[in-house]
Design an enzyme around this catalytic site. Structure first.
Site, PDB file in Angstrom:
ATOM      1  N   GLU A   9       0.840  -1.208   0.000  1.00  0.00           N
ATOM      2  CA  GLU A   9       0.000   0.000   0.000  1.00  0.00           C
ATOM      3  C   GLU A   9       0.872   1.254   0.000  1.00  0.00           C
ATOM      4  OE1 GLU A   9      -3.998  -0.522   2.198  1.00  0.00           O
ATOM      5  OE2 GLU A   9      -2.560  -1.618   3.425  1.00  0.00           O
ATOM      6  N   GLU A  61      -3.703 -10.187   3.911  1.00  0.00           N
ATOM      7  CA  GLU A  61      -4.788  -9.768   4.805  1.00  0.00           C
ATOM      8  C   GLU A  61      -5.873 -10.838   4.890  1.00  0.00           C
ATOM      9  OE1 GLU A  61      -3.167  -7.801   2.776  1.00  0.00           O
ATOM     10  OE2 GLU A  61      -2.928  -5.807   3.640  1.00  0.00           O
TER      11      GLU A  61
HETATM   12  C1  1HE Z   1       6.418  -8.737  12.233  1.00  0.00           C
HETATM   13  C2  1HE Z   1       5.787  -8.575  10.973  1.00  0.00           C
HETATM   14  C3  1HE Z   1       4.554  -7.882  10.940  1.00  0.00           C
HETATM   15  C4  1HE Z   1       7.633  -9.662  10.673  1.00  0.00           C
HETATM   16  N1  1HE Z   1       4.056  -7.427  12.103  1.00  0.00           N
HETATM   17  N2  1HE Z   1       5.872  -8.256  13.350  1.00  0.00           N
HETATM   18  N3  1HE Z   1       2.021  -8.786   7.070  1.00  0.00           N
HETATM   19  C5  1HE Z   1       2.231 -10.106   7.045  1.00  0.00           C
HETATM   20  O1  1HE Z   1       1.336 -10.907   7.251  1.00  0.00           O
HETATM   21  C6  1HE Z   1       3.654 -10.538   6.819  1.00  0.00           C
HETATM   22  C7  1HE Z   1       4.219 -11.143   8.087  1.00  0.00           C
HETATM   23  N4  1HE Z   1       5.653 -11.372   7.975  1.00  0.00           N
HETATM   24  C8  1HE Z   1       6.182 -12.454   7.339  1.00  0.00           C
HETATM   25  O2  1HE Z   1       5.494 -13.212   6.680  1.00  0.00           O
HETATM   26  C9  1HE Z   1       7.662 -12.632   7.440  1.00  0.00           C
HETATM   27  O3  1HE Z   1       8.126 -11.900   8.562  1.00  0.00           O
HETATM   28  C10 1HE Z   1       8.464 -12.173   6.206  1.00  0.00           C
HETATM   29  C11 1HE Z   1       8.174 -13.123   5.028  1.00  0.00           C
HETATM   30  C12 1HE Z   1       8.141 -10.746   5.796  1.00  0.00           C
HETATM   31  C13 1HE Z   1       9.976 -12.226   6.535  1.00  0.00           C
HETATM   32  O4  1HE Z   1      10.300 -13.528   7.052  1.00  0.00           O
HETATM   33  P1  1HE Z   1      11.640 -13.711   7.895  1.00  0.00           P
HETATM   34  O5  1HE Z   1      11.783 -15.191   8.161  1.00  0.00           O
HETATM   35  O6  1HE Z   1      12.770 -13.001   7.265  1.00  0.00           O
HETATM   36  O7  1HE Z   1      11.398 -12.919   9.294  1.00  0.00           O
HETATM   37  P2  1HE Z   1      10.544 -13.373  10.577  1.00  0.00           P
HETATM   38  O8  1HE Z   1      11.363 -14.290  11.452  1.00  0.00           O
HETATM   39  O9  1HE Z   1       9.199 -13.859  10.203  1.00  0.00           O
HETATM   40  O10 1HE Z   1      10.306 -11.973  11.309  1.00  0.00           O
HETATM   41  C14 1HE Z   1      11.344 -11.318  12.030  1.00  0.00           C
HETATM   42  C15 1HE Z   1      10.672 -10.550  13.147  1.00  0.00           C
HETATM   43  O11 1HE Z   1       9.814  -9.575  12.583  1.00  0.00           O
HETATM   44  C16 1HE Z   1       9.783 -11.439  14.009  1.00  0.00           C
HETATM   45  O12 1HE Z   1       9.782 -10.904  15.304  1.00  0.00           O
HETATM   46  P3  1HE Z   1      10.687 -11.565  16.497  1.00  0.00           P
HETATM   47  O13 1HE Z   1      10.429 -10.692  17.671  1.00  0.00           O
HETATM   48  O14 1HE Z   1      10.181 -12.976  16.621  1.00  0.00           O
HETATM   49  O15 1HE Z   1      12.108 -11.518  15.995  1.00  0.00           O
HETATM   50  C17 1HE Z   1       8.425 -11.244  13.380  1.00  0.00           C
HETATM   51  O16 1HE Z   1       7.365 -11.505  14.308  1.00  0.00           O
HETATM   52  C18 1HE Z   1       8.472  -9.770  13.050  1.00  0.00           C
HETATM   53  N5  1HE Z   1       7.549  -9.403  12.005  1.00  0.00           N
HETATM   54  N6  1HE Z   1       6.569  -9.166  10.046  1.00  0.00           N
HETATM   55  C19 1HE Z   1       4.706  -7.617  13.257  1.00  0.00           C
HETATM   56  N7  1HE Z   1       3.913  -7.668   9.805  1.00  0.00           N
HETATM   57  C20 1HE Z   1      -3.181  -0.797   7.034  1.00  0.00           C
HETATM   58  S1  1HE Z   1      -3.712  -2.364   6.880  1.00  0.00           S
HETATM   59  C21 1HE Z   1      -2.407  -3.306   6.265  1.00  0.00           C
HETATM   60  C22 1HE Z   1      -2.619  -4.736   6.620  1.00  0.00           C
HETATM   61  C23 1HE Z   1      -1.372  -5.525   6.417  1.00  0.00           C
HETATM   62  O17 1HE Z   1      -0.309  -5.022   6.161  1.00  0.00           O
HETATM   63  S2  1HE Z   1      -1.571  -7.204   6.577  1.00  0.00           S
HETATM   64  C24 1HE Z   1      -0.016  -7.875   6.171  1.00  0.00           C
HETATM   65  C25 1HE Z   1       0.786  -8.148   7.404  1.00  0.00           C
END
Ligand code: 1HE
Length: 264
Positions: A118, A138
């Protein structure tokens, strides 16, 4: 506006290089997930650009552009009115990007997901490195886009493709994103910023009036009915061509002092 007046959160890094300003999403440990502090910081940055800034480049630190909305905030914000206000806040802030002081170039790499897509869609030019991939998870998370994605993304790729992305969790890779029109330029990993700099310098060389007409007026014409569109076009064409800088450039061409068009 003086750049010293802006205090940005540590999740954002701003760099001012004369006519080009860069803003880097700097939360790589959370894959540049967009939390409230970061998004409000973007508003701070985009509404306090120095006078000399003509183009902005947005990019992300680490392996990914942005993993989208910081999902941890959704489990805290359970009040419906607050959630609606949160989405409207993103709308206001992304509007400052799309219809702000100057054209914005985004450099995309790795995950460009949800709110990250976005944000990219609110920018004017998108340069994708070959590592970029696009998703709207989402649907699988039980939520909906809230950063203007339902308005901007169908205009880039079509409503039917956005439906597919949201209903099935489909991911498009960088090549597909280029074919579909998400990105304008596709470049090798690690070269996106250099390409953005080159593009930014070209944009900065346009007259401010042309850049204003292209980023503020053109999208409004597209959304208007044809009659309002033709009239608005005639008016902005008249305003642009009678601008002093435009007149000087036209004379320079006619007097053979300006370069001809060269094939790219
Ligand atoms: C996060 C987020 C997040 C990572 N919110 N904390 N977005 C998603 O559904 C995507 C979610 N993220 C992922 O699928 C993956 O993180 C990735 C594919 C982007 C990257 O994977 P990777 O293996 O490199 O990293 P990771 O181990 O998953 O994440 C590293 C840290 O970032 C981890 O936290 P930690 O404390 O355990 O180290 C994750 O929890 C954190 N993290 N992504 C919160 N999105 C205005 S409306 C819009 C609506 C949306 O955007 S919905 C889409 C949300």
């Amino acid at each position: 506006m003086s750049r010293t007046a802006v205090t940005l959160p540590s999740s954002l890094t701003a760099e001012y290089r004369g006519e080009v300003a860069l803003i880097r999403l700097s939360r790589p440990e959370k894959r540049n997930a967009l939390n409230e502090t970061l998004v409000v910081g973007l508003e701070q940055f985009f509404t306090t650009l120095p006078d000399e800034t003509r183009v902005v480049i947005v990019h992300g630190e680490g392996e990914h552009f942005s993993a989208g909305l910081d999902l941890s905030e959704l489990t805290i914000r359970t009040n419906m009115a607050d959630s609606i206000a949160h989405s409207e806040e993103w709308h206001r802030i992304f509007h400052h990007i799309e219809f702000g002081k100057c054209p914005v170039v985004a450099v995309l790499h790795g995950a460009v997901i949800g709110g990250g897509l976005e944000l990219a869609a609110a920018c004017h030019i998108r340069i994708a490195e070959r590592s970029a991939y696009y998703g709207l998870p989402e649907g699988t998370r039980g939520i909906f886009v809230g950063g203007g994605g339902s308005v901007r993304i169908p205009r880039l790729i079509g409503t039917h493709r956005m439906m597919d992305m949201m209903l099935t969790g489909r991911i498009y890779d960088a090549d597909e994103g280029q074919t579909l029109g998400i990105s304008h330029y596709l470049v090798d990993p690690g070269t996106g910023l250099a390409k953005a700099d080159e593009i930014a310098k070209r944009i900065a060389a346009n007259t401010p009036m042309t850049n204003f007409a292209v980023t503020h007026v053109l999208p409004r014409i597209v959304e208007a009915g044809p009659e309002a569109g033709y009239l608005t076009e005639a008016m902005i064409a008249g305003i642009a061509s009678t601008d002093g800088e435009a007149q000087a450039r036209l004379r320079a061409f006619l007097e053979k002092r300006a370069p001809k068009i060269v094939r790219g």
